[in-house]
Design an enzyme around this catalytic site. Structure first.
Site, mmCIF file in Angstrom:
data_model
loop_
_atom_site.group_PDB
_atom_site.id
_atom_site.type_symbol
_atom_site.label_atom_id
_atom_site.label_comp_id
_atom_site.label_asym_id
_atom_site.label_seq_id
_atom_site.Cartn_x
_atom_site.Cartn_y
_atom_site.Cartn_z
ATOM 1 N N HIS A 4 24.352 -2.039 19.837
ATOM 2 C CA HIS A 4 23.409 -2.156 20.962
ATOM 3 C C HIS A 4 23.077 -3.646 21.136
ATOM 4 O O HIS A 4 23.096 -4.401 20.161
ATOM 5 C CB HIS A 4 22.148 -1.375 20.577
ATOM 6 N N ASP A 11 20.604 -0.785 11.740
ATOM 7 C CA ASP A 11 19.877 -0.438 12.955
ATOM 8 C C ASP A 11 19.826 1.084 13.018
ATOM 9 O O ASP A 11 20.825 1.740 13.306
ATOM 10 C CB ASP A 11 20.619 -1.036 14.165
ATOM 11 N N GLN A 56 19.096 5.171 16.331
ATOM 12 C CA GLN A 56 19.637 6.491 16.663
ATOM 13 C C GLN A 56 19.748 7.415 15.456
ATOM 14 O O GLN A 56 19.986 8.603 15.624
ATOM 15 C CB GLN A 56 21.014 6.349 17.336
ATOM 16 N N LYS A 94 11.965 7.144 19.555
ATOM 17 C CA LYS A 94 13.215 7.915 19.456
ATOM 18 C C LYS A 94 13.057 9.088 18.490
ATOM 19 O O LYS A 94 13.986 9.851 18.275
ATOM 20 C CB LYS A 94 14.356 7.032 18.951
ATOM 21 N N CYS A 98 23.135 -0.450 27.302
ATOM 22 C CA CYS A 98 22.832 -1.649 26.497
ATOM 23 C C CYS A 98 23.893 -1.877 25.426
ATOM 24 O O CYS A 98 23.574 -2.301 24.296
ATOM 25 C CB CYS A 98 21.448 -1.572 25.850
#
Ligand code: PMP
Length: 421
Positions: free
Chosen positions: A138, A215, A218, A241, A379
């Site tokens: 991302h 990261d 998600q 999220k 993104c």
């Protein structure tokens, strides 16, 4: 489709049996009507909805606890401080961090990665050093590293993906060398759904002495995350999220590393003592939390993660996985549809293009049927460049989606396709 559904952190917390109708009733927005149709929300990779308990917890905070935290001796301030620090402990347990002091509250994943990059760079980065990311990141896991690379005269190195959307591990390994000081990799790609083997990648990066950030934007809602099992040095995620409010997120960091990293934002709460000649910084995590934080957001995040511990999260993720298999099969059966992202290990994301039809046109027609999907580059422009496309239509799932919604989505997609062809 997923090899790891729930890690150690969540495994023992099984509670009520999973019942999707019951879960749906807890999310008031799912009863909304959009353009005359019952909302079908398939944009969960962008943000998730909030259960009533999160909405109520935030209201209650403003009704009965609102006050600035940490500095007050009065009762309201104590209530606010206790609720905020309790949320930190809930996060700690949810991701199985060893101590609450390793949980820094931020504004979200983007803010966490900016914090991590600026602070870690001060500690480990010199001219000529390398920062390794992958082609599937991302923008939030690319641009902050480009910025510190430019500041320090370091180089951003990219490990490629293959045409299924998997990082090519041999290529990743080839790029690890004595100059690699930082490796920053997405756990799950938001554009493709690929679950990256971050545990193994972390081990390999550690073998050459690099620090590793994952990261987790998600992964937090789609895999049981256990930071000790992953062995990563830093792990970033966003509250919104994972059924919590926007504007709140987390950076987990190993305590020793956080203690060694200098802060990059100064202000109230991050200090022990201020003199014009010298300022002494506070202990971790407060050293990294300058200014008044998003108190209600942190408390809302705590409520969201507690909510997940009251349901059978393992069964919920199995349900989500079954839906991903189903939607992928249905999409594959449609003439002219090309799936973008066909990795062996995937979670929650079905990205696709349709021959000669612009993704945005599909998105608009689906919206007219009450269906929310995301269209565009998500993104992740380098991913789109890899596949030679401007963007995709992305249907992304959550635990509250149903098979019936998938059928409705596929019918509406077929209608849209025949109108646009
Ligand atoms: N990384 C990934 C993989 C993401 O999916 C997102 C959000 N789409 C981000 C980072 C940025 O998250 P936020 O906008 O909440 O800071």
């Amino acid at each position: 489709m997923r090899s790891t559904i729930v890690g150690k952190a969540q495994a023992p917390q099984l509670k009520l049996p999973f019942d999707v109708d019951k879960i749906r009733n807890e999310f008031p927005i799912l009863g909304e009507t959009v353009n005359g149709h019952r909302l079908v929300y398939l944009d969960n990779a962008a943000t998730t909805h909030k259960p009533q308990v999160v909405i109520d917890t935030i209201s209650r905070y403003y009704e009965a606890q609102n006050s600035n935290i940490h500095r007050g001796v009065h009762t309201l301030s104590q209530r606010g401080t206790d609720a905020f620090e309790n949320a930190r402990q809930i996060v700690q347990k949810f991701i199985n961090a060893p101590t609450p002091s390793e949980i820094i509250f931020t504004r979200g994943t983007t803010d966490s990665i900016n914090l991590a990059s600026q602070c870690l760079a001060q500690l480990v980065l010199n001219a000529g050093d390398e920062i390794l990311v992958s082609e599937s990141e991302h923008h939030s896991n690319i641009v902050p590293w480009q910025m510190v690379a430019a500041q320090y005269g370091a180089n951003l190195i990219v490990a490629p993906i293959d045409d299924t959307g998997e990082i090519v591990i041999e290529e990743f390994e080839k790029r690890l060398n004595a100059k690699t000081k930082i490796v920053s990799i997405g756990h799950i790609s938001n554009a493709l759904g690929t679950i990256n083997p971050v545990r193994e990648m972390t081990r390999r990066a550690h073998a050459i002495g690099a620090k590793v950030l994952i990261d987790g934007a998600q992964s937090i809602a789609h895999i049981g995350v256990d930071v000790q099992d992953l062995e990563c040095d830093l792990y970033a995620f966003s509250g919104h999220k994972v059924f919590a409010p926007t504007g709140i997120g987390v950076l987990y960091g190993k305590r020793e590393l956080l203690e060694a990293m200098p802060p990059y934002q100064g202000g109230g709460d991050m200090i022990k003592e201020v003199r014009f000649e010298h300022t002494e910084y506070n202990d971790v995590p407060y050293k990294f939390e300058a200014g008044t934080p998003h108190i209600a957001g942190a408390i809302g995040l705590g409520a969201a993660l507690e909510y997940l511990s009251t349901i059978d999260f393992r069964a919920a993720l199995a349900h989500e996985d079954e839906l991903l298999n189903y939607v992928s099969e249905r999409l594959n059966d449609i003439d002219g549809v090309r799936m973008i992202g066909t990795a062996r290990d995937k979670a929650a994301v079905a990205s696709f293009v349709i021959d000669k039809i612009h993704p945005q046109d599909v998105g608009l027609l689906l919206d007219s049927q009450g269906i929310a999907v995301r269209t565009g580059h998500h993104c992740a422009m380098p991913v789109m460049q890899h596949f030679g496309i401007p963007g995709t239509v992305r249907a992304s799932l959550s635990i509250y989606n149903t098979r019936h919604e998938i059928d409705y989505f596929i019918d509406a997609l077929l209608k849209a396709k025949s109108m646009l062809a």
